[in-house]
Design a protein around this motif. Sequence first.
Motif, short mmCIF file in Angstrom:
data_model
loop_
_atom_site.label_atom_id
_atom_site.label_comp_id
_atom_site.label_asym_id
_atom_site.label_seq_id
_atom_site.Cartn_x
_atom_site.Cartn_y
_atom_site.Cartn_z
N LYS A 145 0.84 -1.21 0.00
CA LYS A 145 0.00 0.00 0.00
C LYS A 145 0.87 1.26 0.00
N VAL A 146 1.88 1.26 0.87
CA VAL A 146 2.79 2.41 0.94
C VAL A 146 3.53 2.57 -0.37
N LEU A 147 3.94 1.45 -0.96
CA LEU A 147 4.66 1.48 -2.24
C LEU A 147 3.79 2.12 -3.34
N ALA A 176 9.20 2.27 1.50
CA ALA A 176 8.03 1.51 1.93
C ALA A 176 8.42 0.45 2.96
N ARG A 177 9.54 -0.22 2.75
CA ARG A 177 9.98 -1.24 3.71
C ARG A 177 10.27 -0.64 5.08
N GLU A 178 10.87 0.54 5.08
CA GLU A 178 11.18 1.20 6.35
C GLU A 178 9.92 1.73 7.03
N LEU A 179 9.03 2.36 6.23
CA LEU A 179 7.83 2.96 6.81
C LEU A 179 6.83 1.93 7.32
N SER A 180 6.79 0.77 6.68
CA SER A 180 5.79 -0.24 7.04
C SER A 180 5.92 -0.68 8.49
N GLU A 188 12.52 1.97 -7.21
CA GLU A 188 13.51 1.41 -6.29
C GLU A 188 13.56 2.20 -4.99
N LYS A 189 13.54 3.52 -5.13
CA LYS A 189 13.55 4.37 -3.94
C LYS A 189 12.27 4.16 -3.13
#
Length: 371
Positions: free
Chosen positions: A231-233, A250-254, A244-245
């Motif tokens: 969803k964030v992505l 997204a991985r960090e924010l999730s 890529e960015k």
Amino acid sequence: MSQHSEVMGNIDYVGFYKDELTDYYVYSTLARVERNKDRRSALMEIASTELRHAKYWEARARELGLSVGEFKVPWLKIIFYLTLRLLFGLAVVIRLREREEDEAIVRYVNARDVVKDPALDEIIKDEVIHEDYFIEEATKMSERFNNIRDFIYGMSDGLVEVMAALAGLVPVVVNPLLIAMAGLIVGVAGTISMSIGAYMSVKAQSELMNYRVNKVKTALRVMPISTVTDKVLDILKSSGVPEEKARSIARELSEYKDAVSDMVITRELGYVESTENAAKSAVSTGVSYIIGAALVILPFPTIGLVNRYAALFTSIVLMIIATSVAGVFTAASSNAKMRSVIARNVGLSLLALTVTYLVGSLAHALGATVT
């Protein structure tokens, strides 16, 4: 380019000169009454820039052999803006001036295609800076402007509705005190109705949005981390972040569910936290409505004791003034042309009371026939 071809290019050199000089007088006058040091300084700087622009257009006009004539200080326009400033604050003036600056930019951009002069690019740049300043200031003052606007709208509603009722009663009821009492009853009923309506509307919107927000938050809490990341992505990619960015962010924010919730809620619901209070909105609506009603009722127990039609005429004049003021706020809110909005507001208000007056006259005639 020859004088003839430049003049035939629909470039109003003298008009531009007078417009810029008018703006100089408006801004310099507003600066003199401004108490905020930063805003006063900004207004004086804008005024000096407009004066420089006026001198440019005057010079170009004289080069082409055009007579600029004698400039008359636009006192009516100055008094208009000064009155708005003193009565309602700088927020209203800034909203109206924003539109005029925008129109100036359009005119100068069109003129640039004919007048091949680098100095004109600098003038356009100045006007864009002015517009940016007004947009920024309008944003800062938006809450104050909205409060004034809502009050004026509420007052206008009460004024027009009660005025229409009064106009229908004048041909039927001879006693002006009875007309005033009937108008007061209509005004009080309208005040209660509008207050309840405002309360219920704001309350319902608040409750609905809270339900939707809580629903999204609950769904995010039970979603697998991979779904939340996706969803964030999607949000980041749709905002123009490279894939890529976006994946990395997204991985960090999730991992931060609250931050993700705010992001998803804002994106999917268009939600912006509101400070609007249902009770406060109801009180504000009711107060503004009854003030508008009182404005057109007052002539009947006063002037009406001499002549009820004189009271009706006075109330109509007050209605026209009030709806014109409401038109100024409508124009400032919608960026529409002020004269058109005022004409529409006044026209519709007069139409409403004309219809009710005719209905009252017809009822009186029918009653006389029956008796």
